[in-house]
Design an enzyme around this catalytic site. Structure first.
Site, mmCIF file in Angstrom:
data_model
loop_
_atom_site.group_PDB
_atom_site.id
_atom_site.type_symbol
_atom_site.label_atom_id
_atom_site.label_comp_id
_atom_site.label_asym_id
_atom_site.label_seq_id
_atom_site.Cartn_x
_atom_site.Cartn_y
_atom_site.Cartn_z
ATOM 1 C CG ASP A 92 -1.797 1.249 1.308
ATOM 2 O OD1 ASP A 92 -2.291 1.692 0.263
ATOM 3 O OD2 ASP A 92 -1.980 1.779 2.422
ATOM 4 C CB SER A 93 0.242 4.697 -1.066
ATOM 5 O OG SER A 93 -1.026 4.821 -0.472
ATOM 6 N N GLY A 113 -2.367 9.736 -4.543
ATOM 7 C CA GLY A 113 -3.398 10.440 -5.305
ATOM 8 C C GLY A 113 -2.902 11.681 -6.026
ATOM 9 C CB CYS A 128 -3.231 1.027 -2.498
ATOM 10 S SG CYS A 128 -3.224 2.752 -3.019
ATOM 11 C CG ASN A 129 -9.484 1.280 -3.812
ATOM 12 O OD1 ASN A 129 -10.239 0.559 -4.451
ATOM 13 N ND2 ASN A 129 -9.406 1.219 -2.494
ATOM 14 C CB THR A 130 -4.427 5.431 -5.859
ATOM 15 O OG1 THR A 130 -5.413 6.124 -5.101
ATOM 16 C CG2 THR A 130 -3.790 6.374 -6.848
ATOM 17 C CD GLU A 175 -3.485 8.808 6.847
ATOM 18 O OE1 GLU A 175 -2.528 8.990 7.601
ATOM 19 O OE2 GLU A 175 -3.520 7.922 5.957
ATOM 20 C CB CYS A 216 -10.912 4.589 0.066
ATOM 21 S SG CYS A 216 -9.479 5.273 0.957
ATOM 22 C CB THR A 217 -7.336 0.417 1.911
ATOM 23 O OG1 THR A 217 -6.428 1.500 1.714
ATOM 24 C CG2 THR A 217 -7.296 -0.515 0.720
ATOM 25 C CG HIS A 218 -7.412 5.508 4.782
ATOM 26 N ND1 HIS A 218 -6.570 5.276 3.719
ATOM 27 C CD2 HIS A 218 -6.649 6.100 5.740
ATOM 28 C CE1 HIS A 218 -5.352 5.722 4.019
ATOM 29 N NE2 HIS A 218 -5.366 6.226 5.231
#
Lengths: 294, 294
Positions: free
Chosen positions: A14-15, A47, A77-79, A156, A206-208
């Protein structure tokens, strides 16, 4: 590689830390599997990067993970999935799956009204990656994108409180289910919940966002199903490992390792332990110089 | 429609009798589900038709089935799926799934060598429908098409023997696993089994081919997995009905109905009972004039 029982770790990339919702889902559903997680926190968020930059980051992390003998890579991660899945599948020496196709398929299979909402960052909504994935599989499903510009920041910011969180998660409370968050989530979801649209399924793109699942469920009400790409990716992974006879053996105690490009290991550990649901015991730092060699 | 328990039938459509392998798989896996099967035997085979003709046949059958209150339509035919799935999903008032995507996904999830063979009619291989479906999901999987020009004829010729079959299936013998068929199947599969290719998974991309599964398994040997699109479509259907809470209730005794455009009901009944694995109790004739009204 043995015909049955493959104890090599599952690589999760993931980012940053959002992909730990996917790692947690894997660790919960597949308790004998070891995970090797890479979070490119230093270069996060993706992003704001160009597509070709994201692609090269995915390939670097993928080559690094492949060199560490993983059996499969998950782009959590979607992006990064939207930009880099295809090239990673073509270029890497290990199989690669992303988070978009499993979530898209689950949404199609869940909707009765054939109207699906995609709750994601504005960028993911704009790329249309879920819309394409859903309509490639079922051209009769209408997709309503719902950009959520504030959700990642809400998560975050809360995670940045560190020690406070550690206490809270030990009590297993949902630190994100506050009146303020409920209000913000309801405001964000408002447009796709207008009467007359008829959405009965919403994908968390979104993974968040699984961290905000309680406020999200509250806003959607009982008639709308929530599909978590994190959980659906774990289901897909399970199907793959079963069919390929590559599940870890039953008597294996898994070893989870975490690598991050962040310079602040303590911060990664605090937020990461919260999301992963257990302390991150083994965290290492990867420098960008090291990644650049891959 | 009740929130739980939907006893409406599952509509299954094929150009003829091959789709009964899919219907059989559904009846076996989901013993409370009723099936409404339409076989357009009079206009079979679809392989020699134009794409727009096939599309209009799919829509006619779909509208006919939808008018008979089905809860979902399965296009149990590879040619009809390739040509007509998308438009059927867009135009019909019921959800529609085909046989290609489930088989493609299962093949990807099964292969370790990332090399998959697609055993299908020459037309299906030529359209590249499986190759596209596989590579859309995993661009790292190589697809090797294997056209099998004689298999449908082998099956249909054997089925044409009628009464003879009825006896044989009562004994549960495999009438298709003969030395001649083993030889013909091995000859057909030869090119994709050349050393150095490394295929470890083969999809049966034609609904007739599950009837030849024993000769096919024999030719492939133990190291190669066989993915049946019929079985995978049933798995997909099951996932859909579970997620949508549309399984039939547990105490339902299913009612299977069969409709055919064939003028020879007796022939359809004999071959159909063999493939379906139980007598077709309720068979009706649909005229092309009737279908034309849909």
């Amino acid at each position: 590689m043995a015909a049955q029982g493959d104890n090599r770790p599952i690589g999760v990339f993931d980012s940053g830390i959002g992909g730990l919702t996917v790692a947690r889902s894997i660790a919960t559903s597949l308790p004998h599997e070891s995970i090797y997680y890479v979070g490119d926190t230093k270069r996060c968020p993706y992003g704001v990067r160009s597509e070709s930059e994201v692609r090269s980051f995915v390939l670097q992390a993928g080559r690094w993970l492949a060199a560490h003998d993983i059996k499969i890579m998950i782009i959590a991660c979607n992006t990064a999935t939207a930009a880099g899945l295809k090239i990673a599948q073509q270029m890497l020496p290990v199989p690669v799956i992303g988070v978009i196709a499993p979530g898209a398929r689950a949404a199609i299979n869940s909707t009765r009204t054939r109207k699906v909402g995609v709750l994601a960052t504005p960028l993911t909504v704009r790329t249309g990656a879920y819309t394409r994935a859903i309509r490639d599989l079922d051209a009769g499903v209408s997709v309503y994108g719902c950009p959520a510009p504030s959700f990642v920041e809400i998560v975050e910011n809360e995670l940045a409180t560190g020690a406070h969180l550690q206490e809270r998660w030990l009590q297993d409370g949902d630190v994100f289910d506050t009146p303020e968050n409920r209000e913000e989530v309801a405001r964000t979801l408002g447009p796709i919940l207008e009467p007359g649209i008829g959405i009965d399924t919403v994908v968390l793109g979104c993974t968040h966002f699984p961290l905000l699942v309680n406020p999200i469920r509250h806003a959607l009400g009982e008639g709308v199903r929530v599909v978590s790409s994190a959980e659906e990716t774990t289901r897909e992974l399970t199907d793959i490992l079963v069919r390929r006879e590559q599940l870890a053996e039953d008597d294996v105690v898994p070893e989870h390792r975490f690598a991050t490009t962040s310079d602040n290991i303590a911060e990664f550990a605090a937020a990461g332990s919260f999301i992963f649901g257990q302390p991150l015991k083994s965290i290492e730092h990867i420098s960008l110089d090291e990644l650049d060699r891959y």
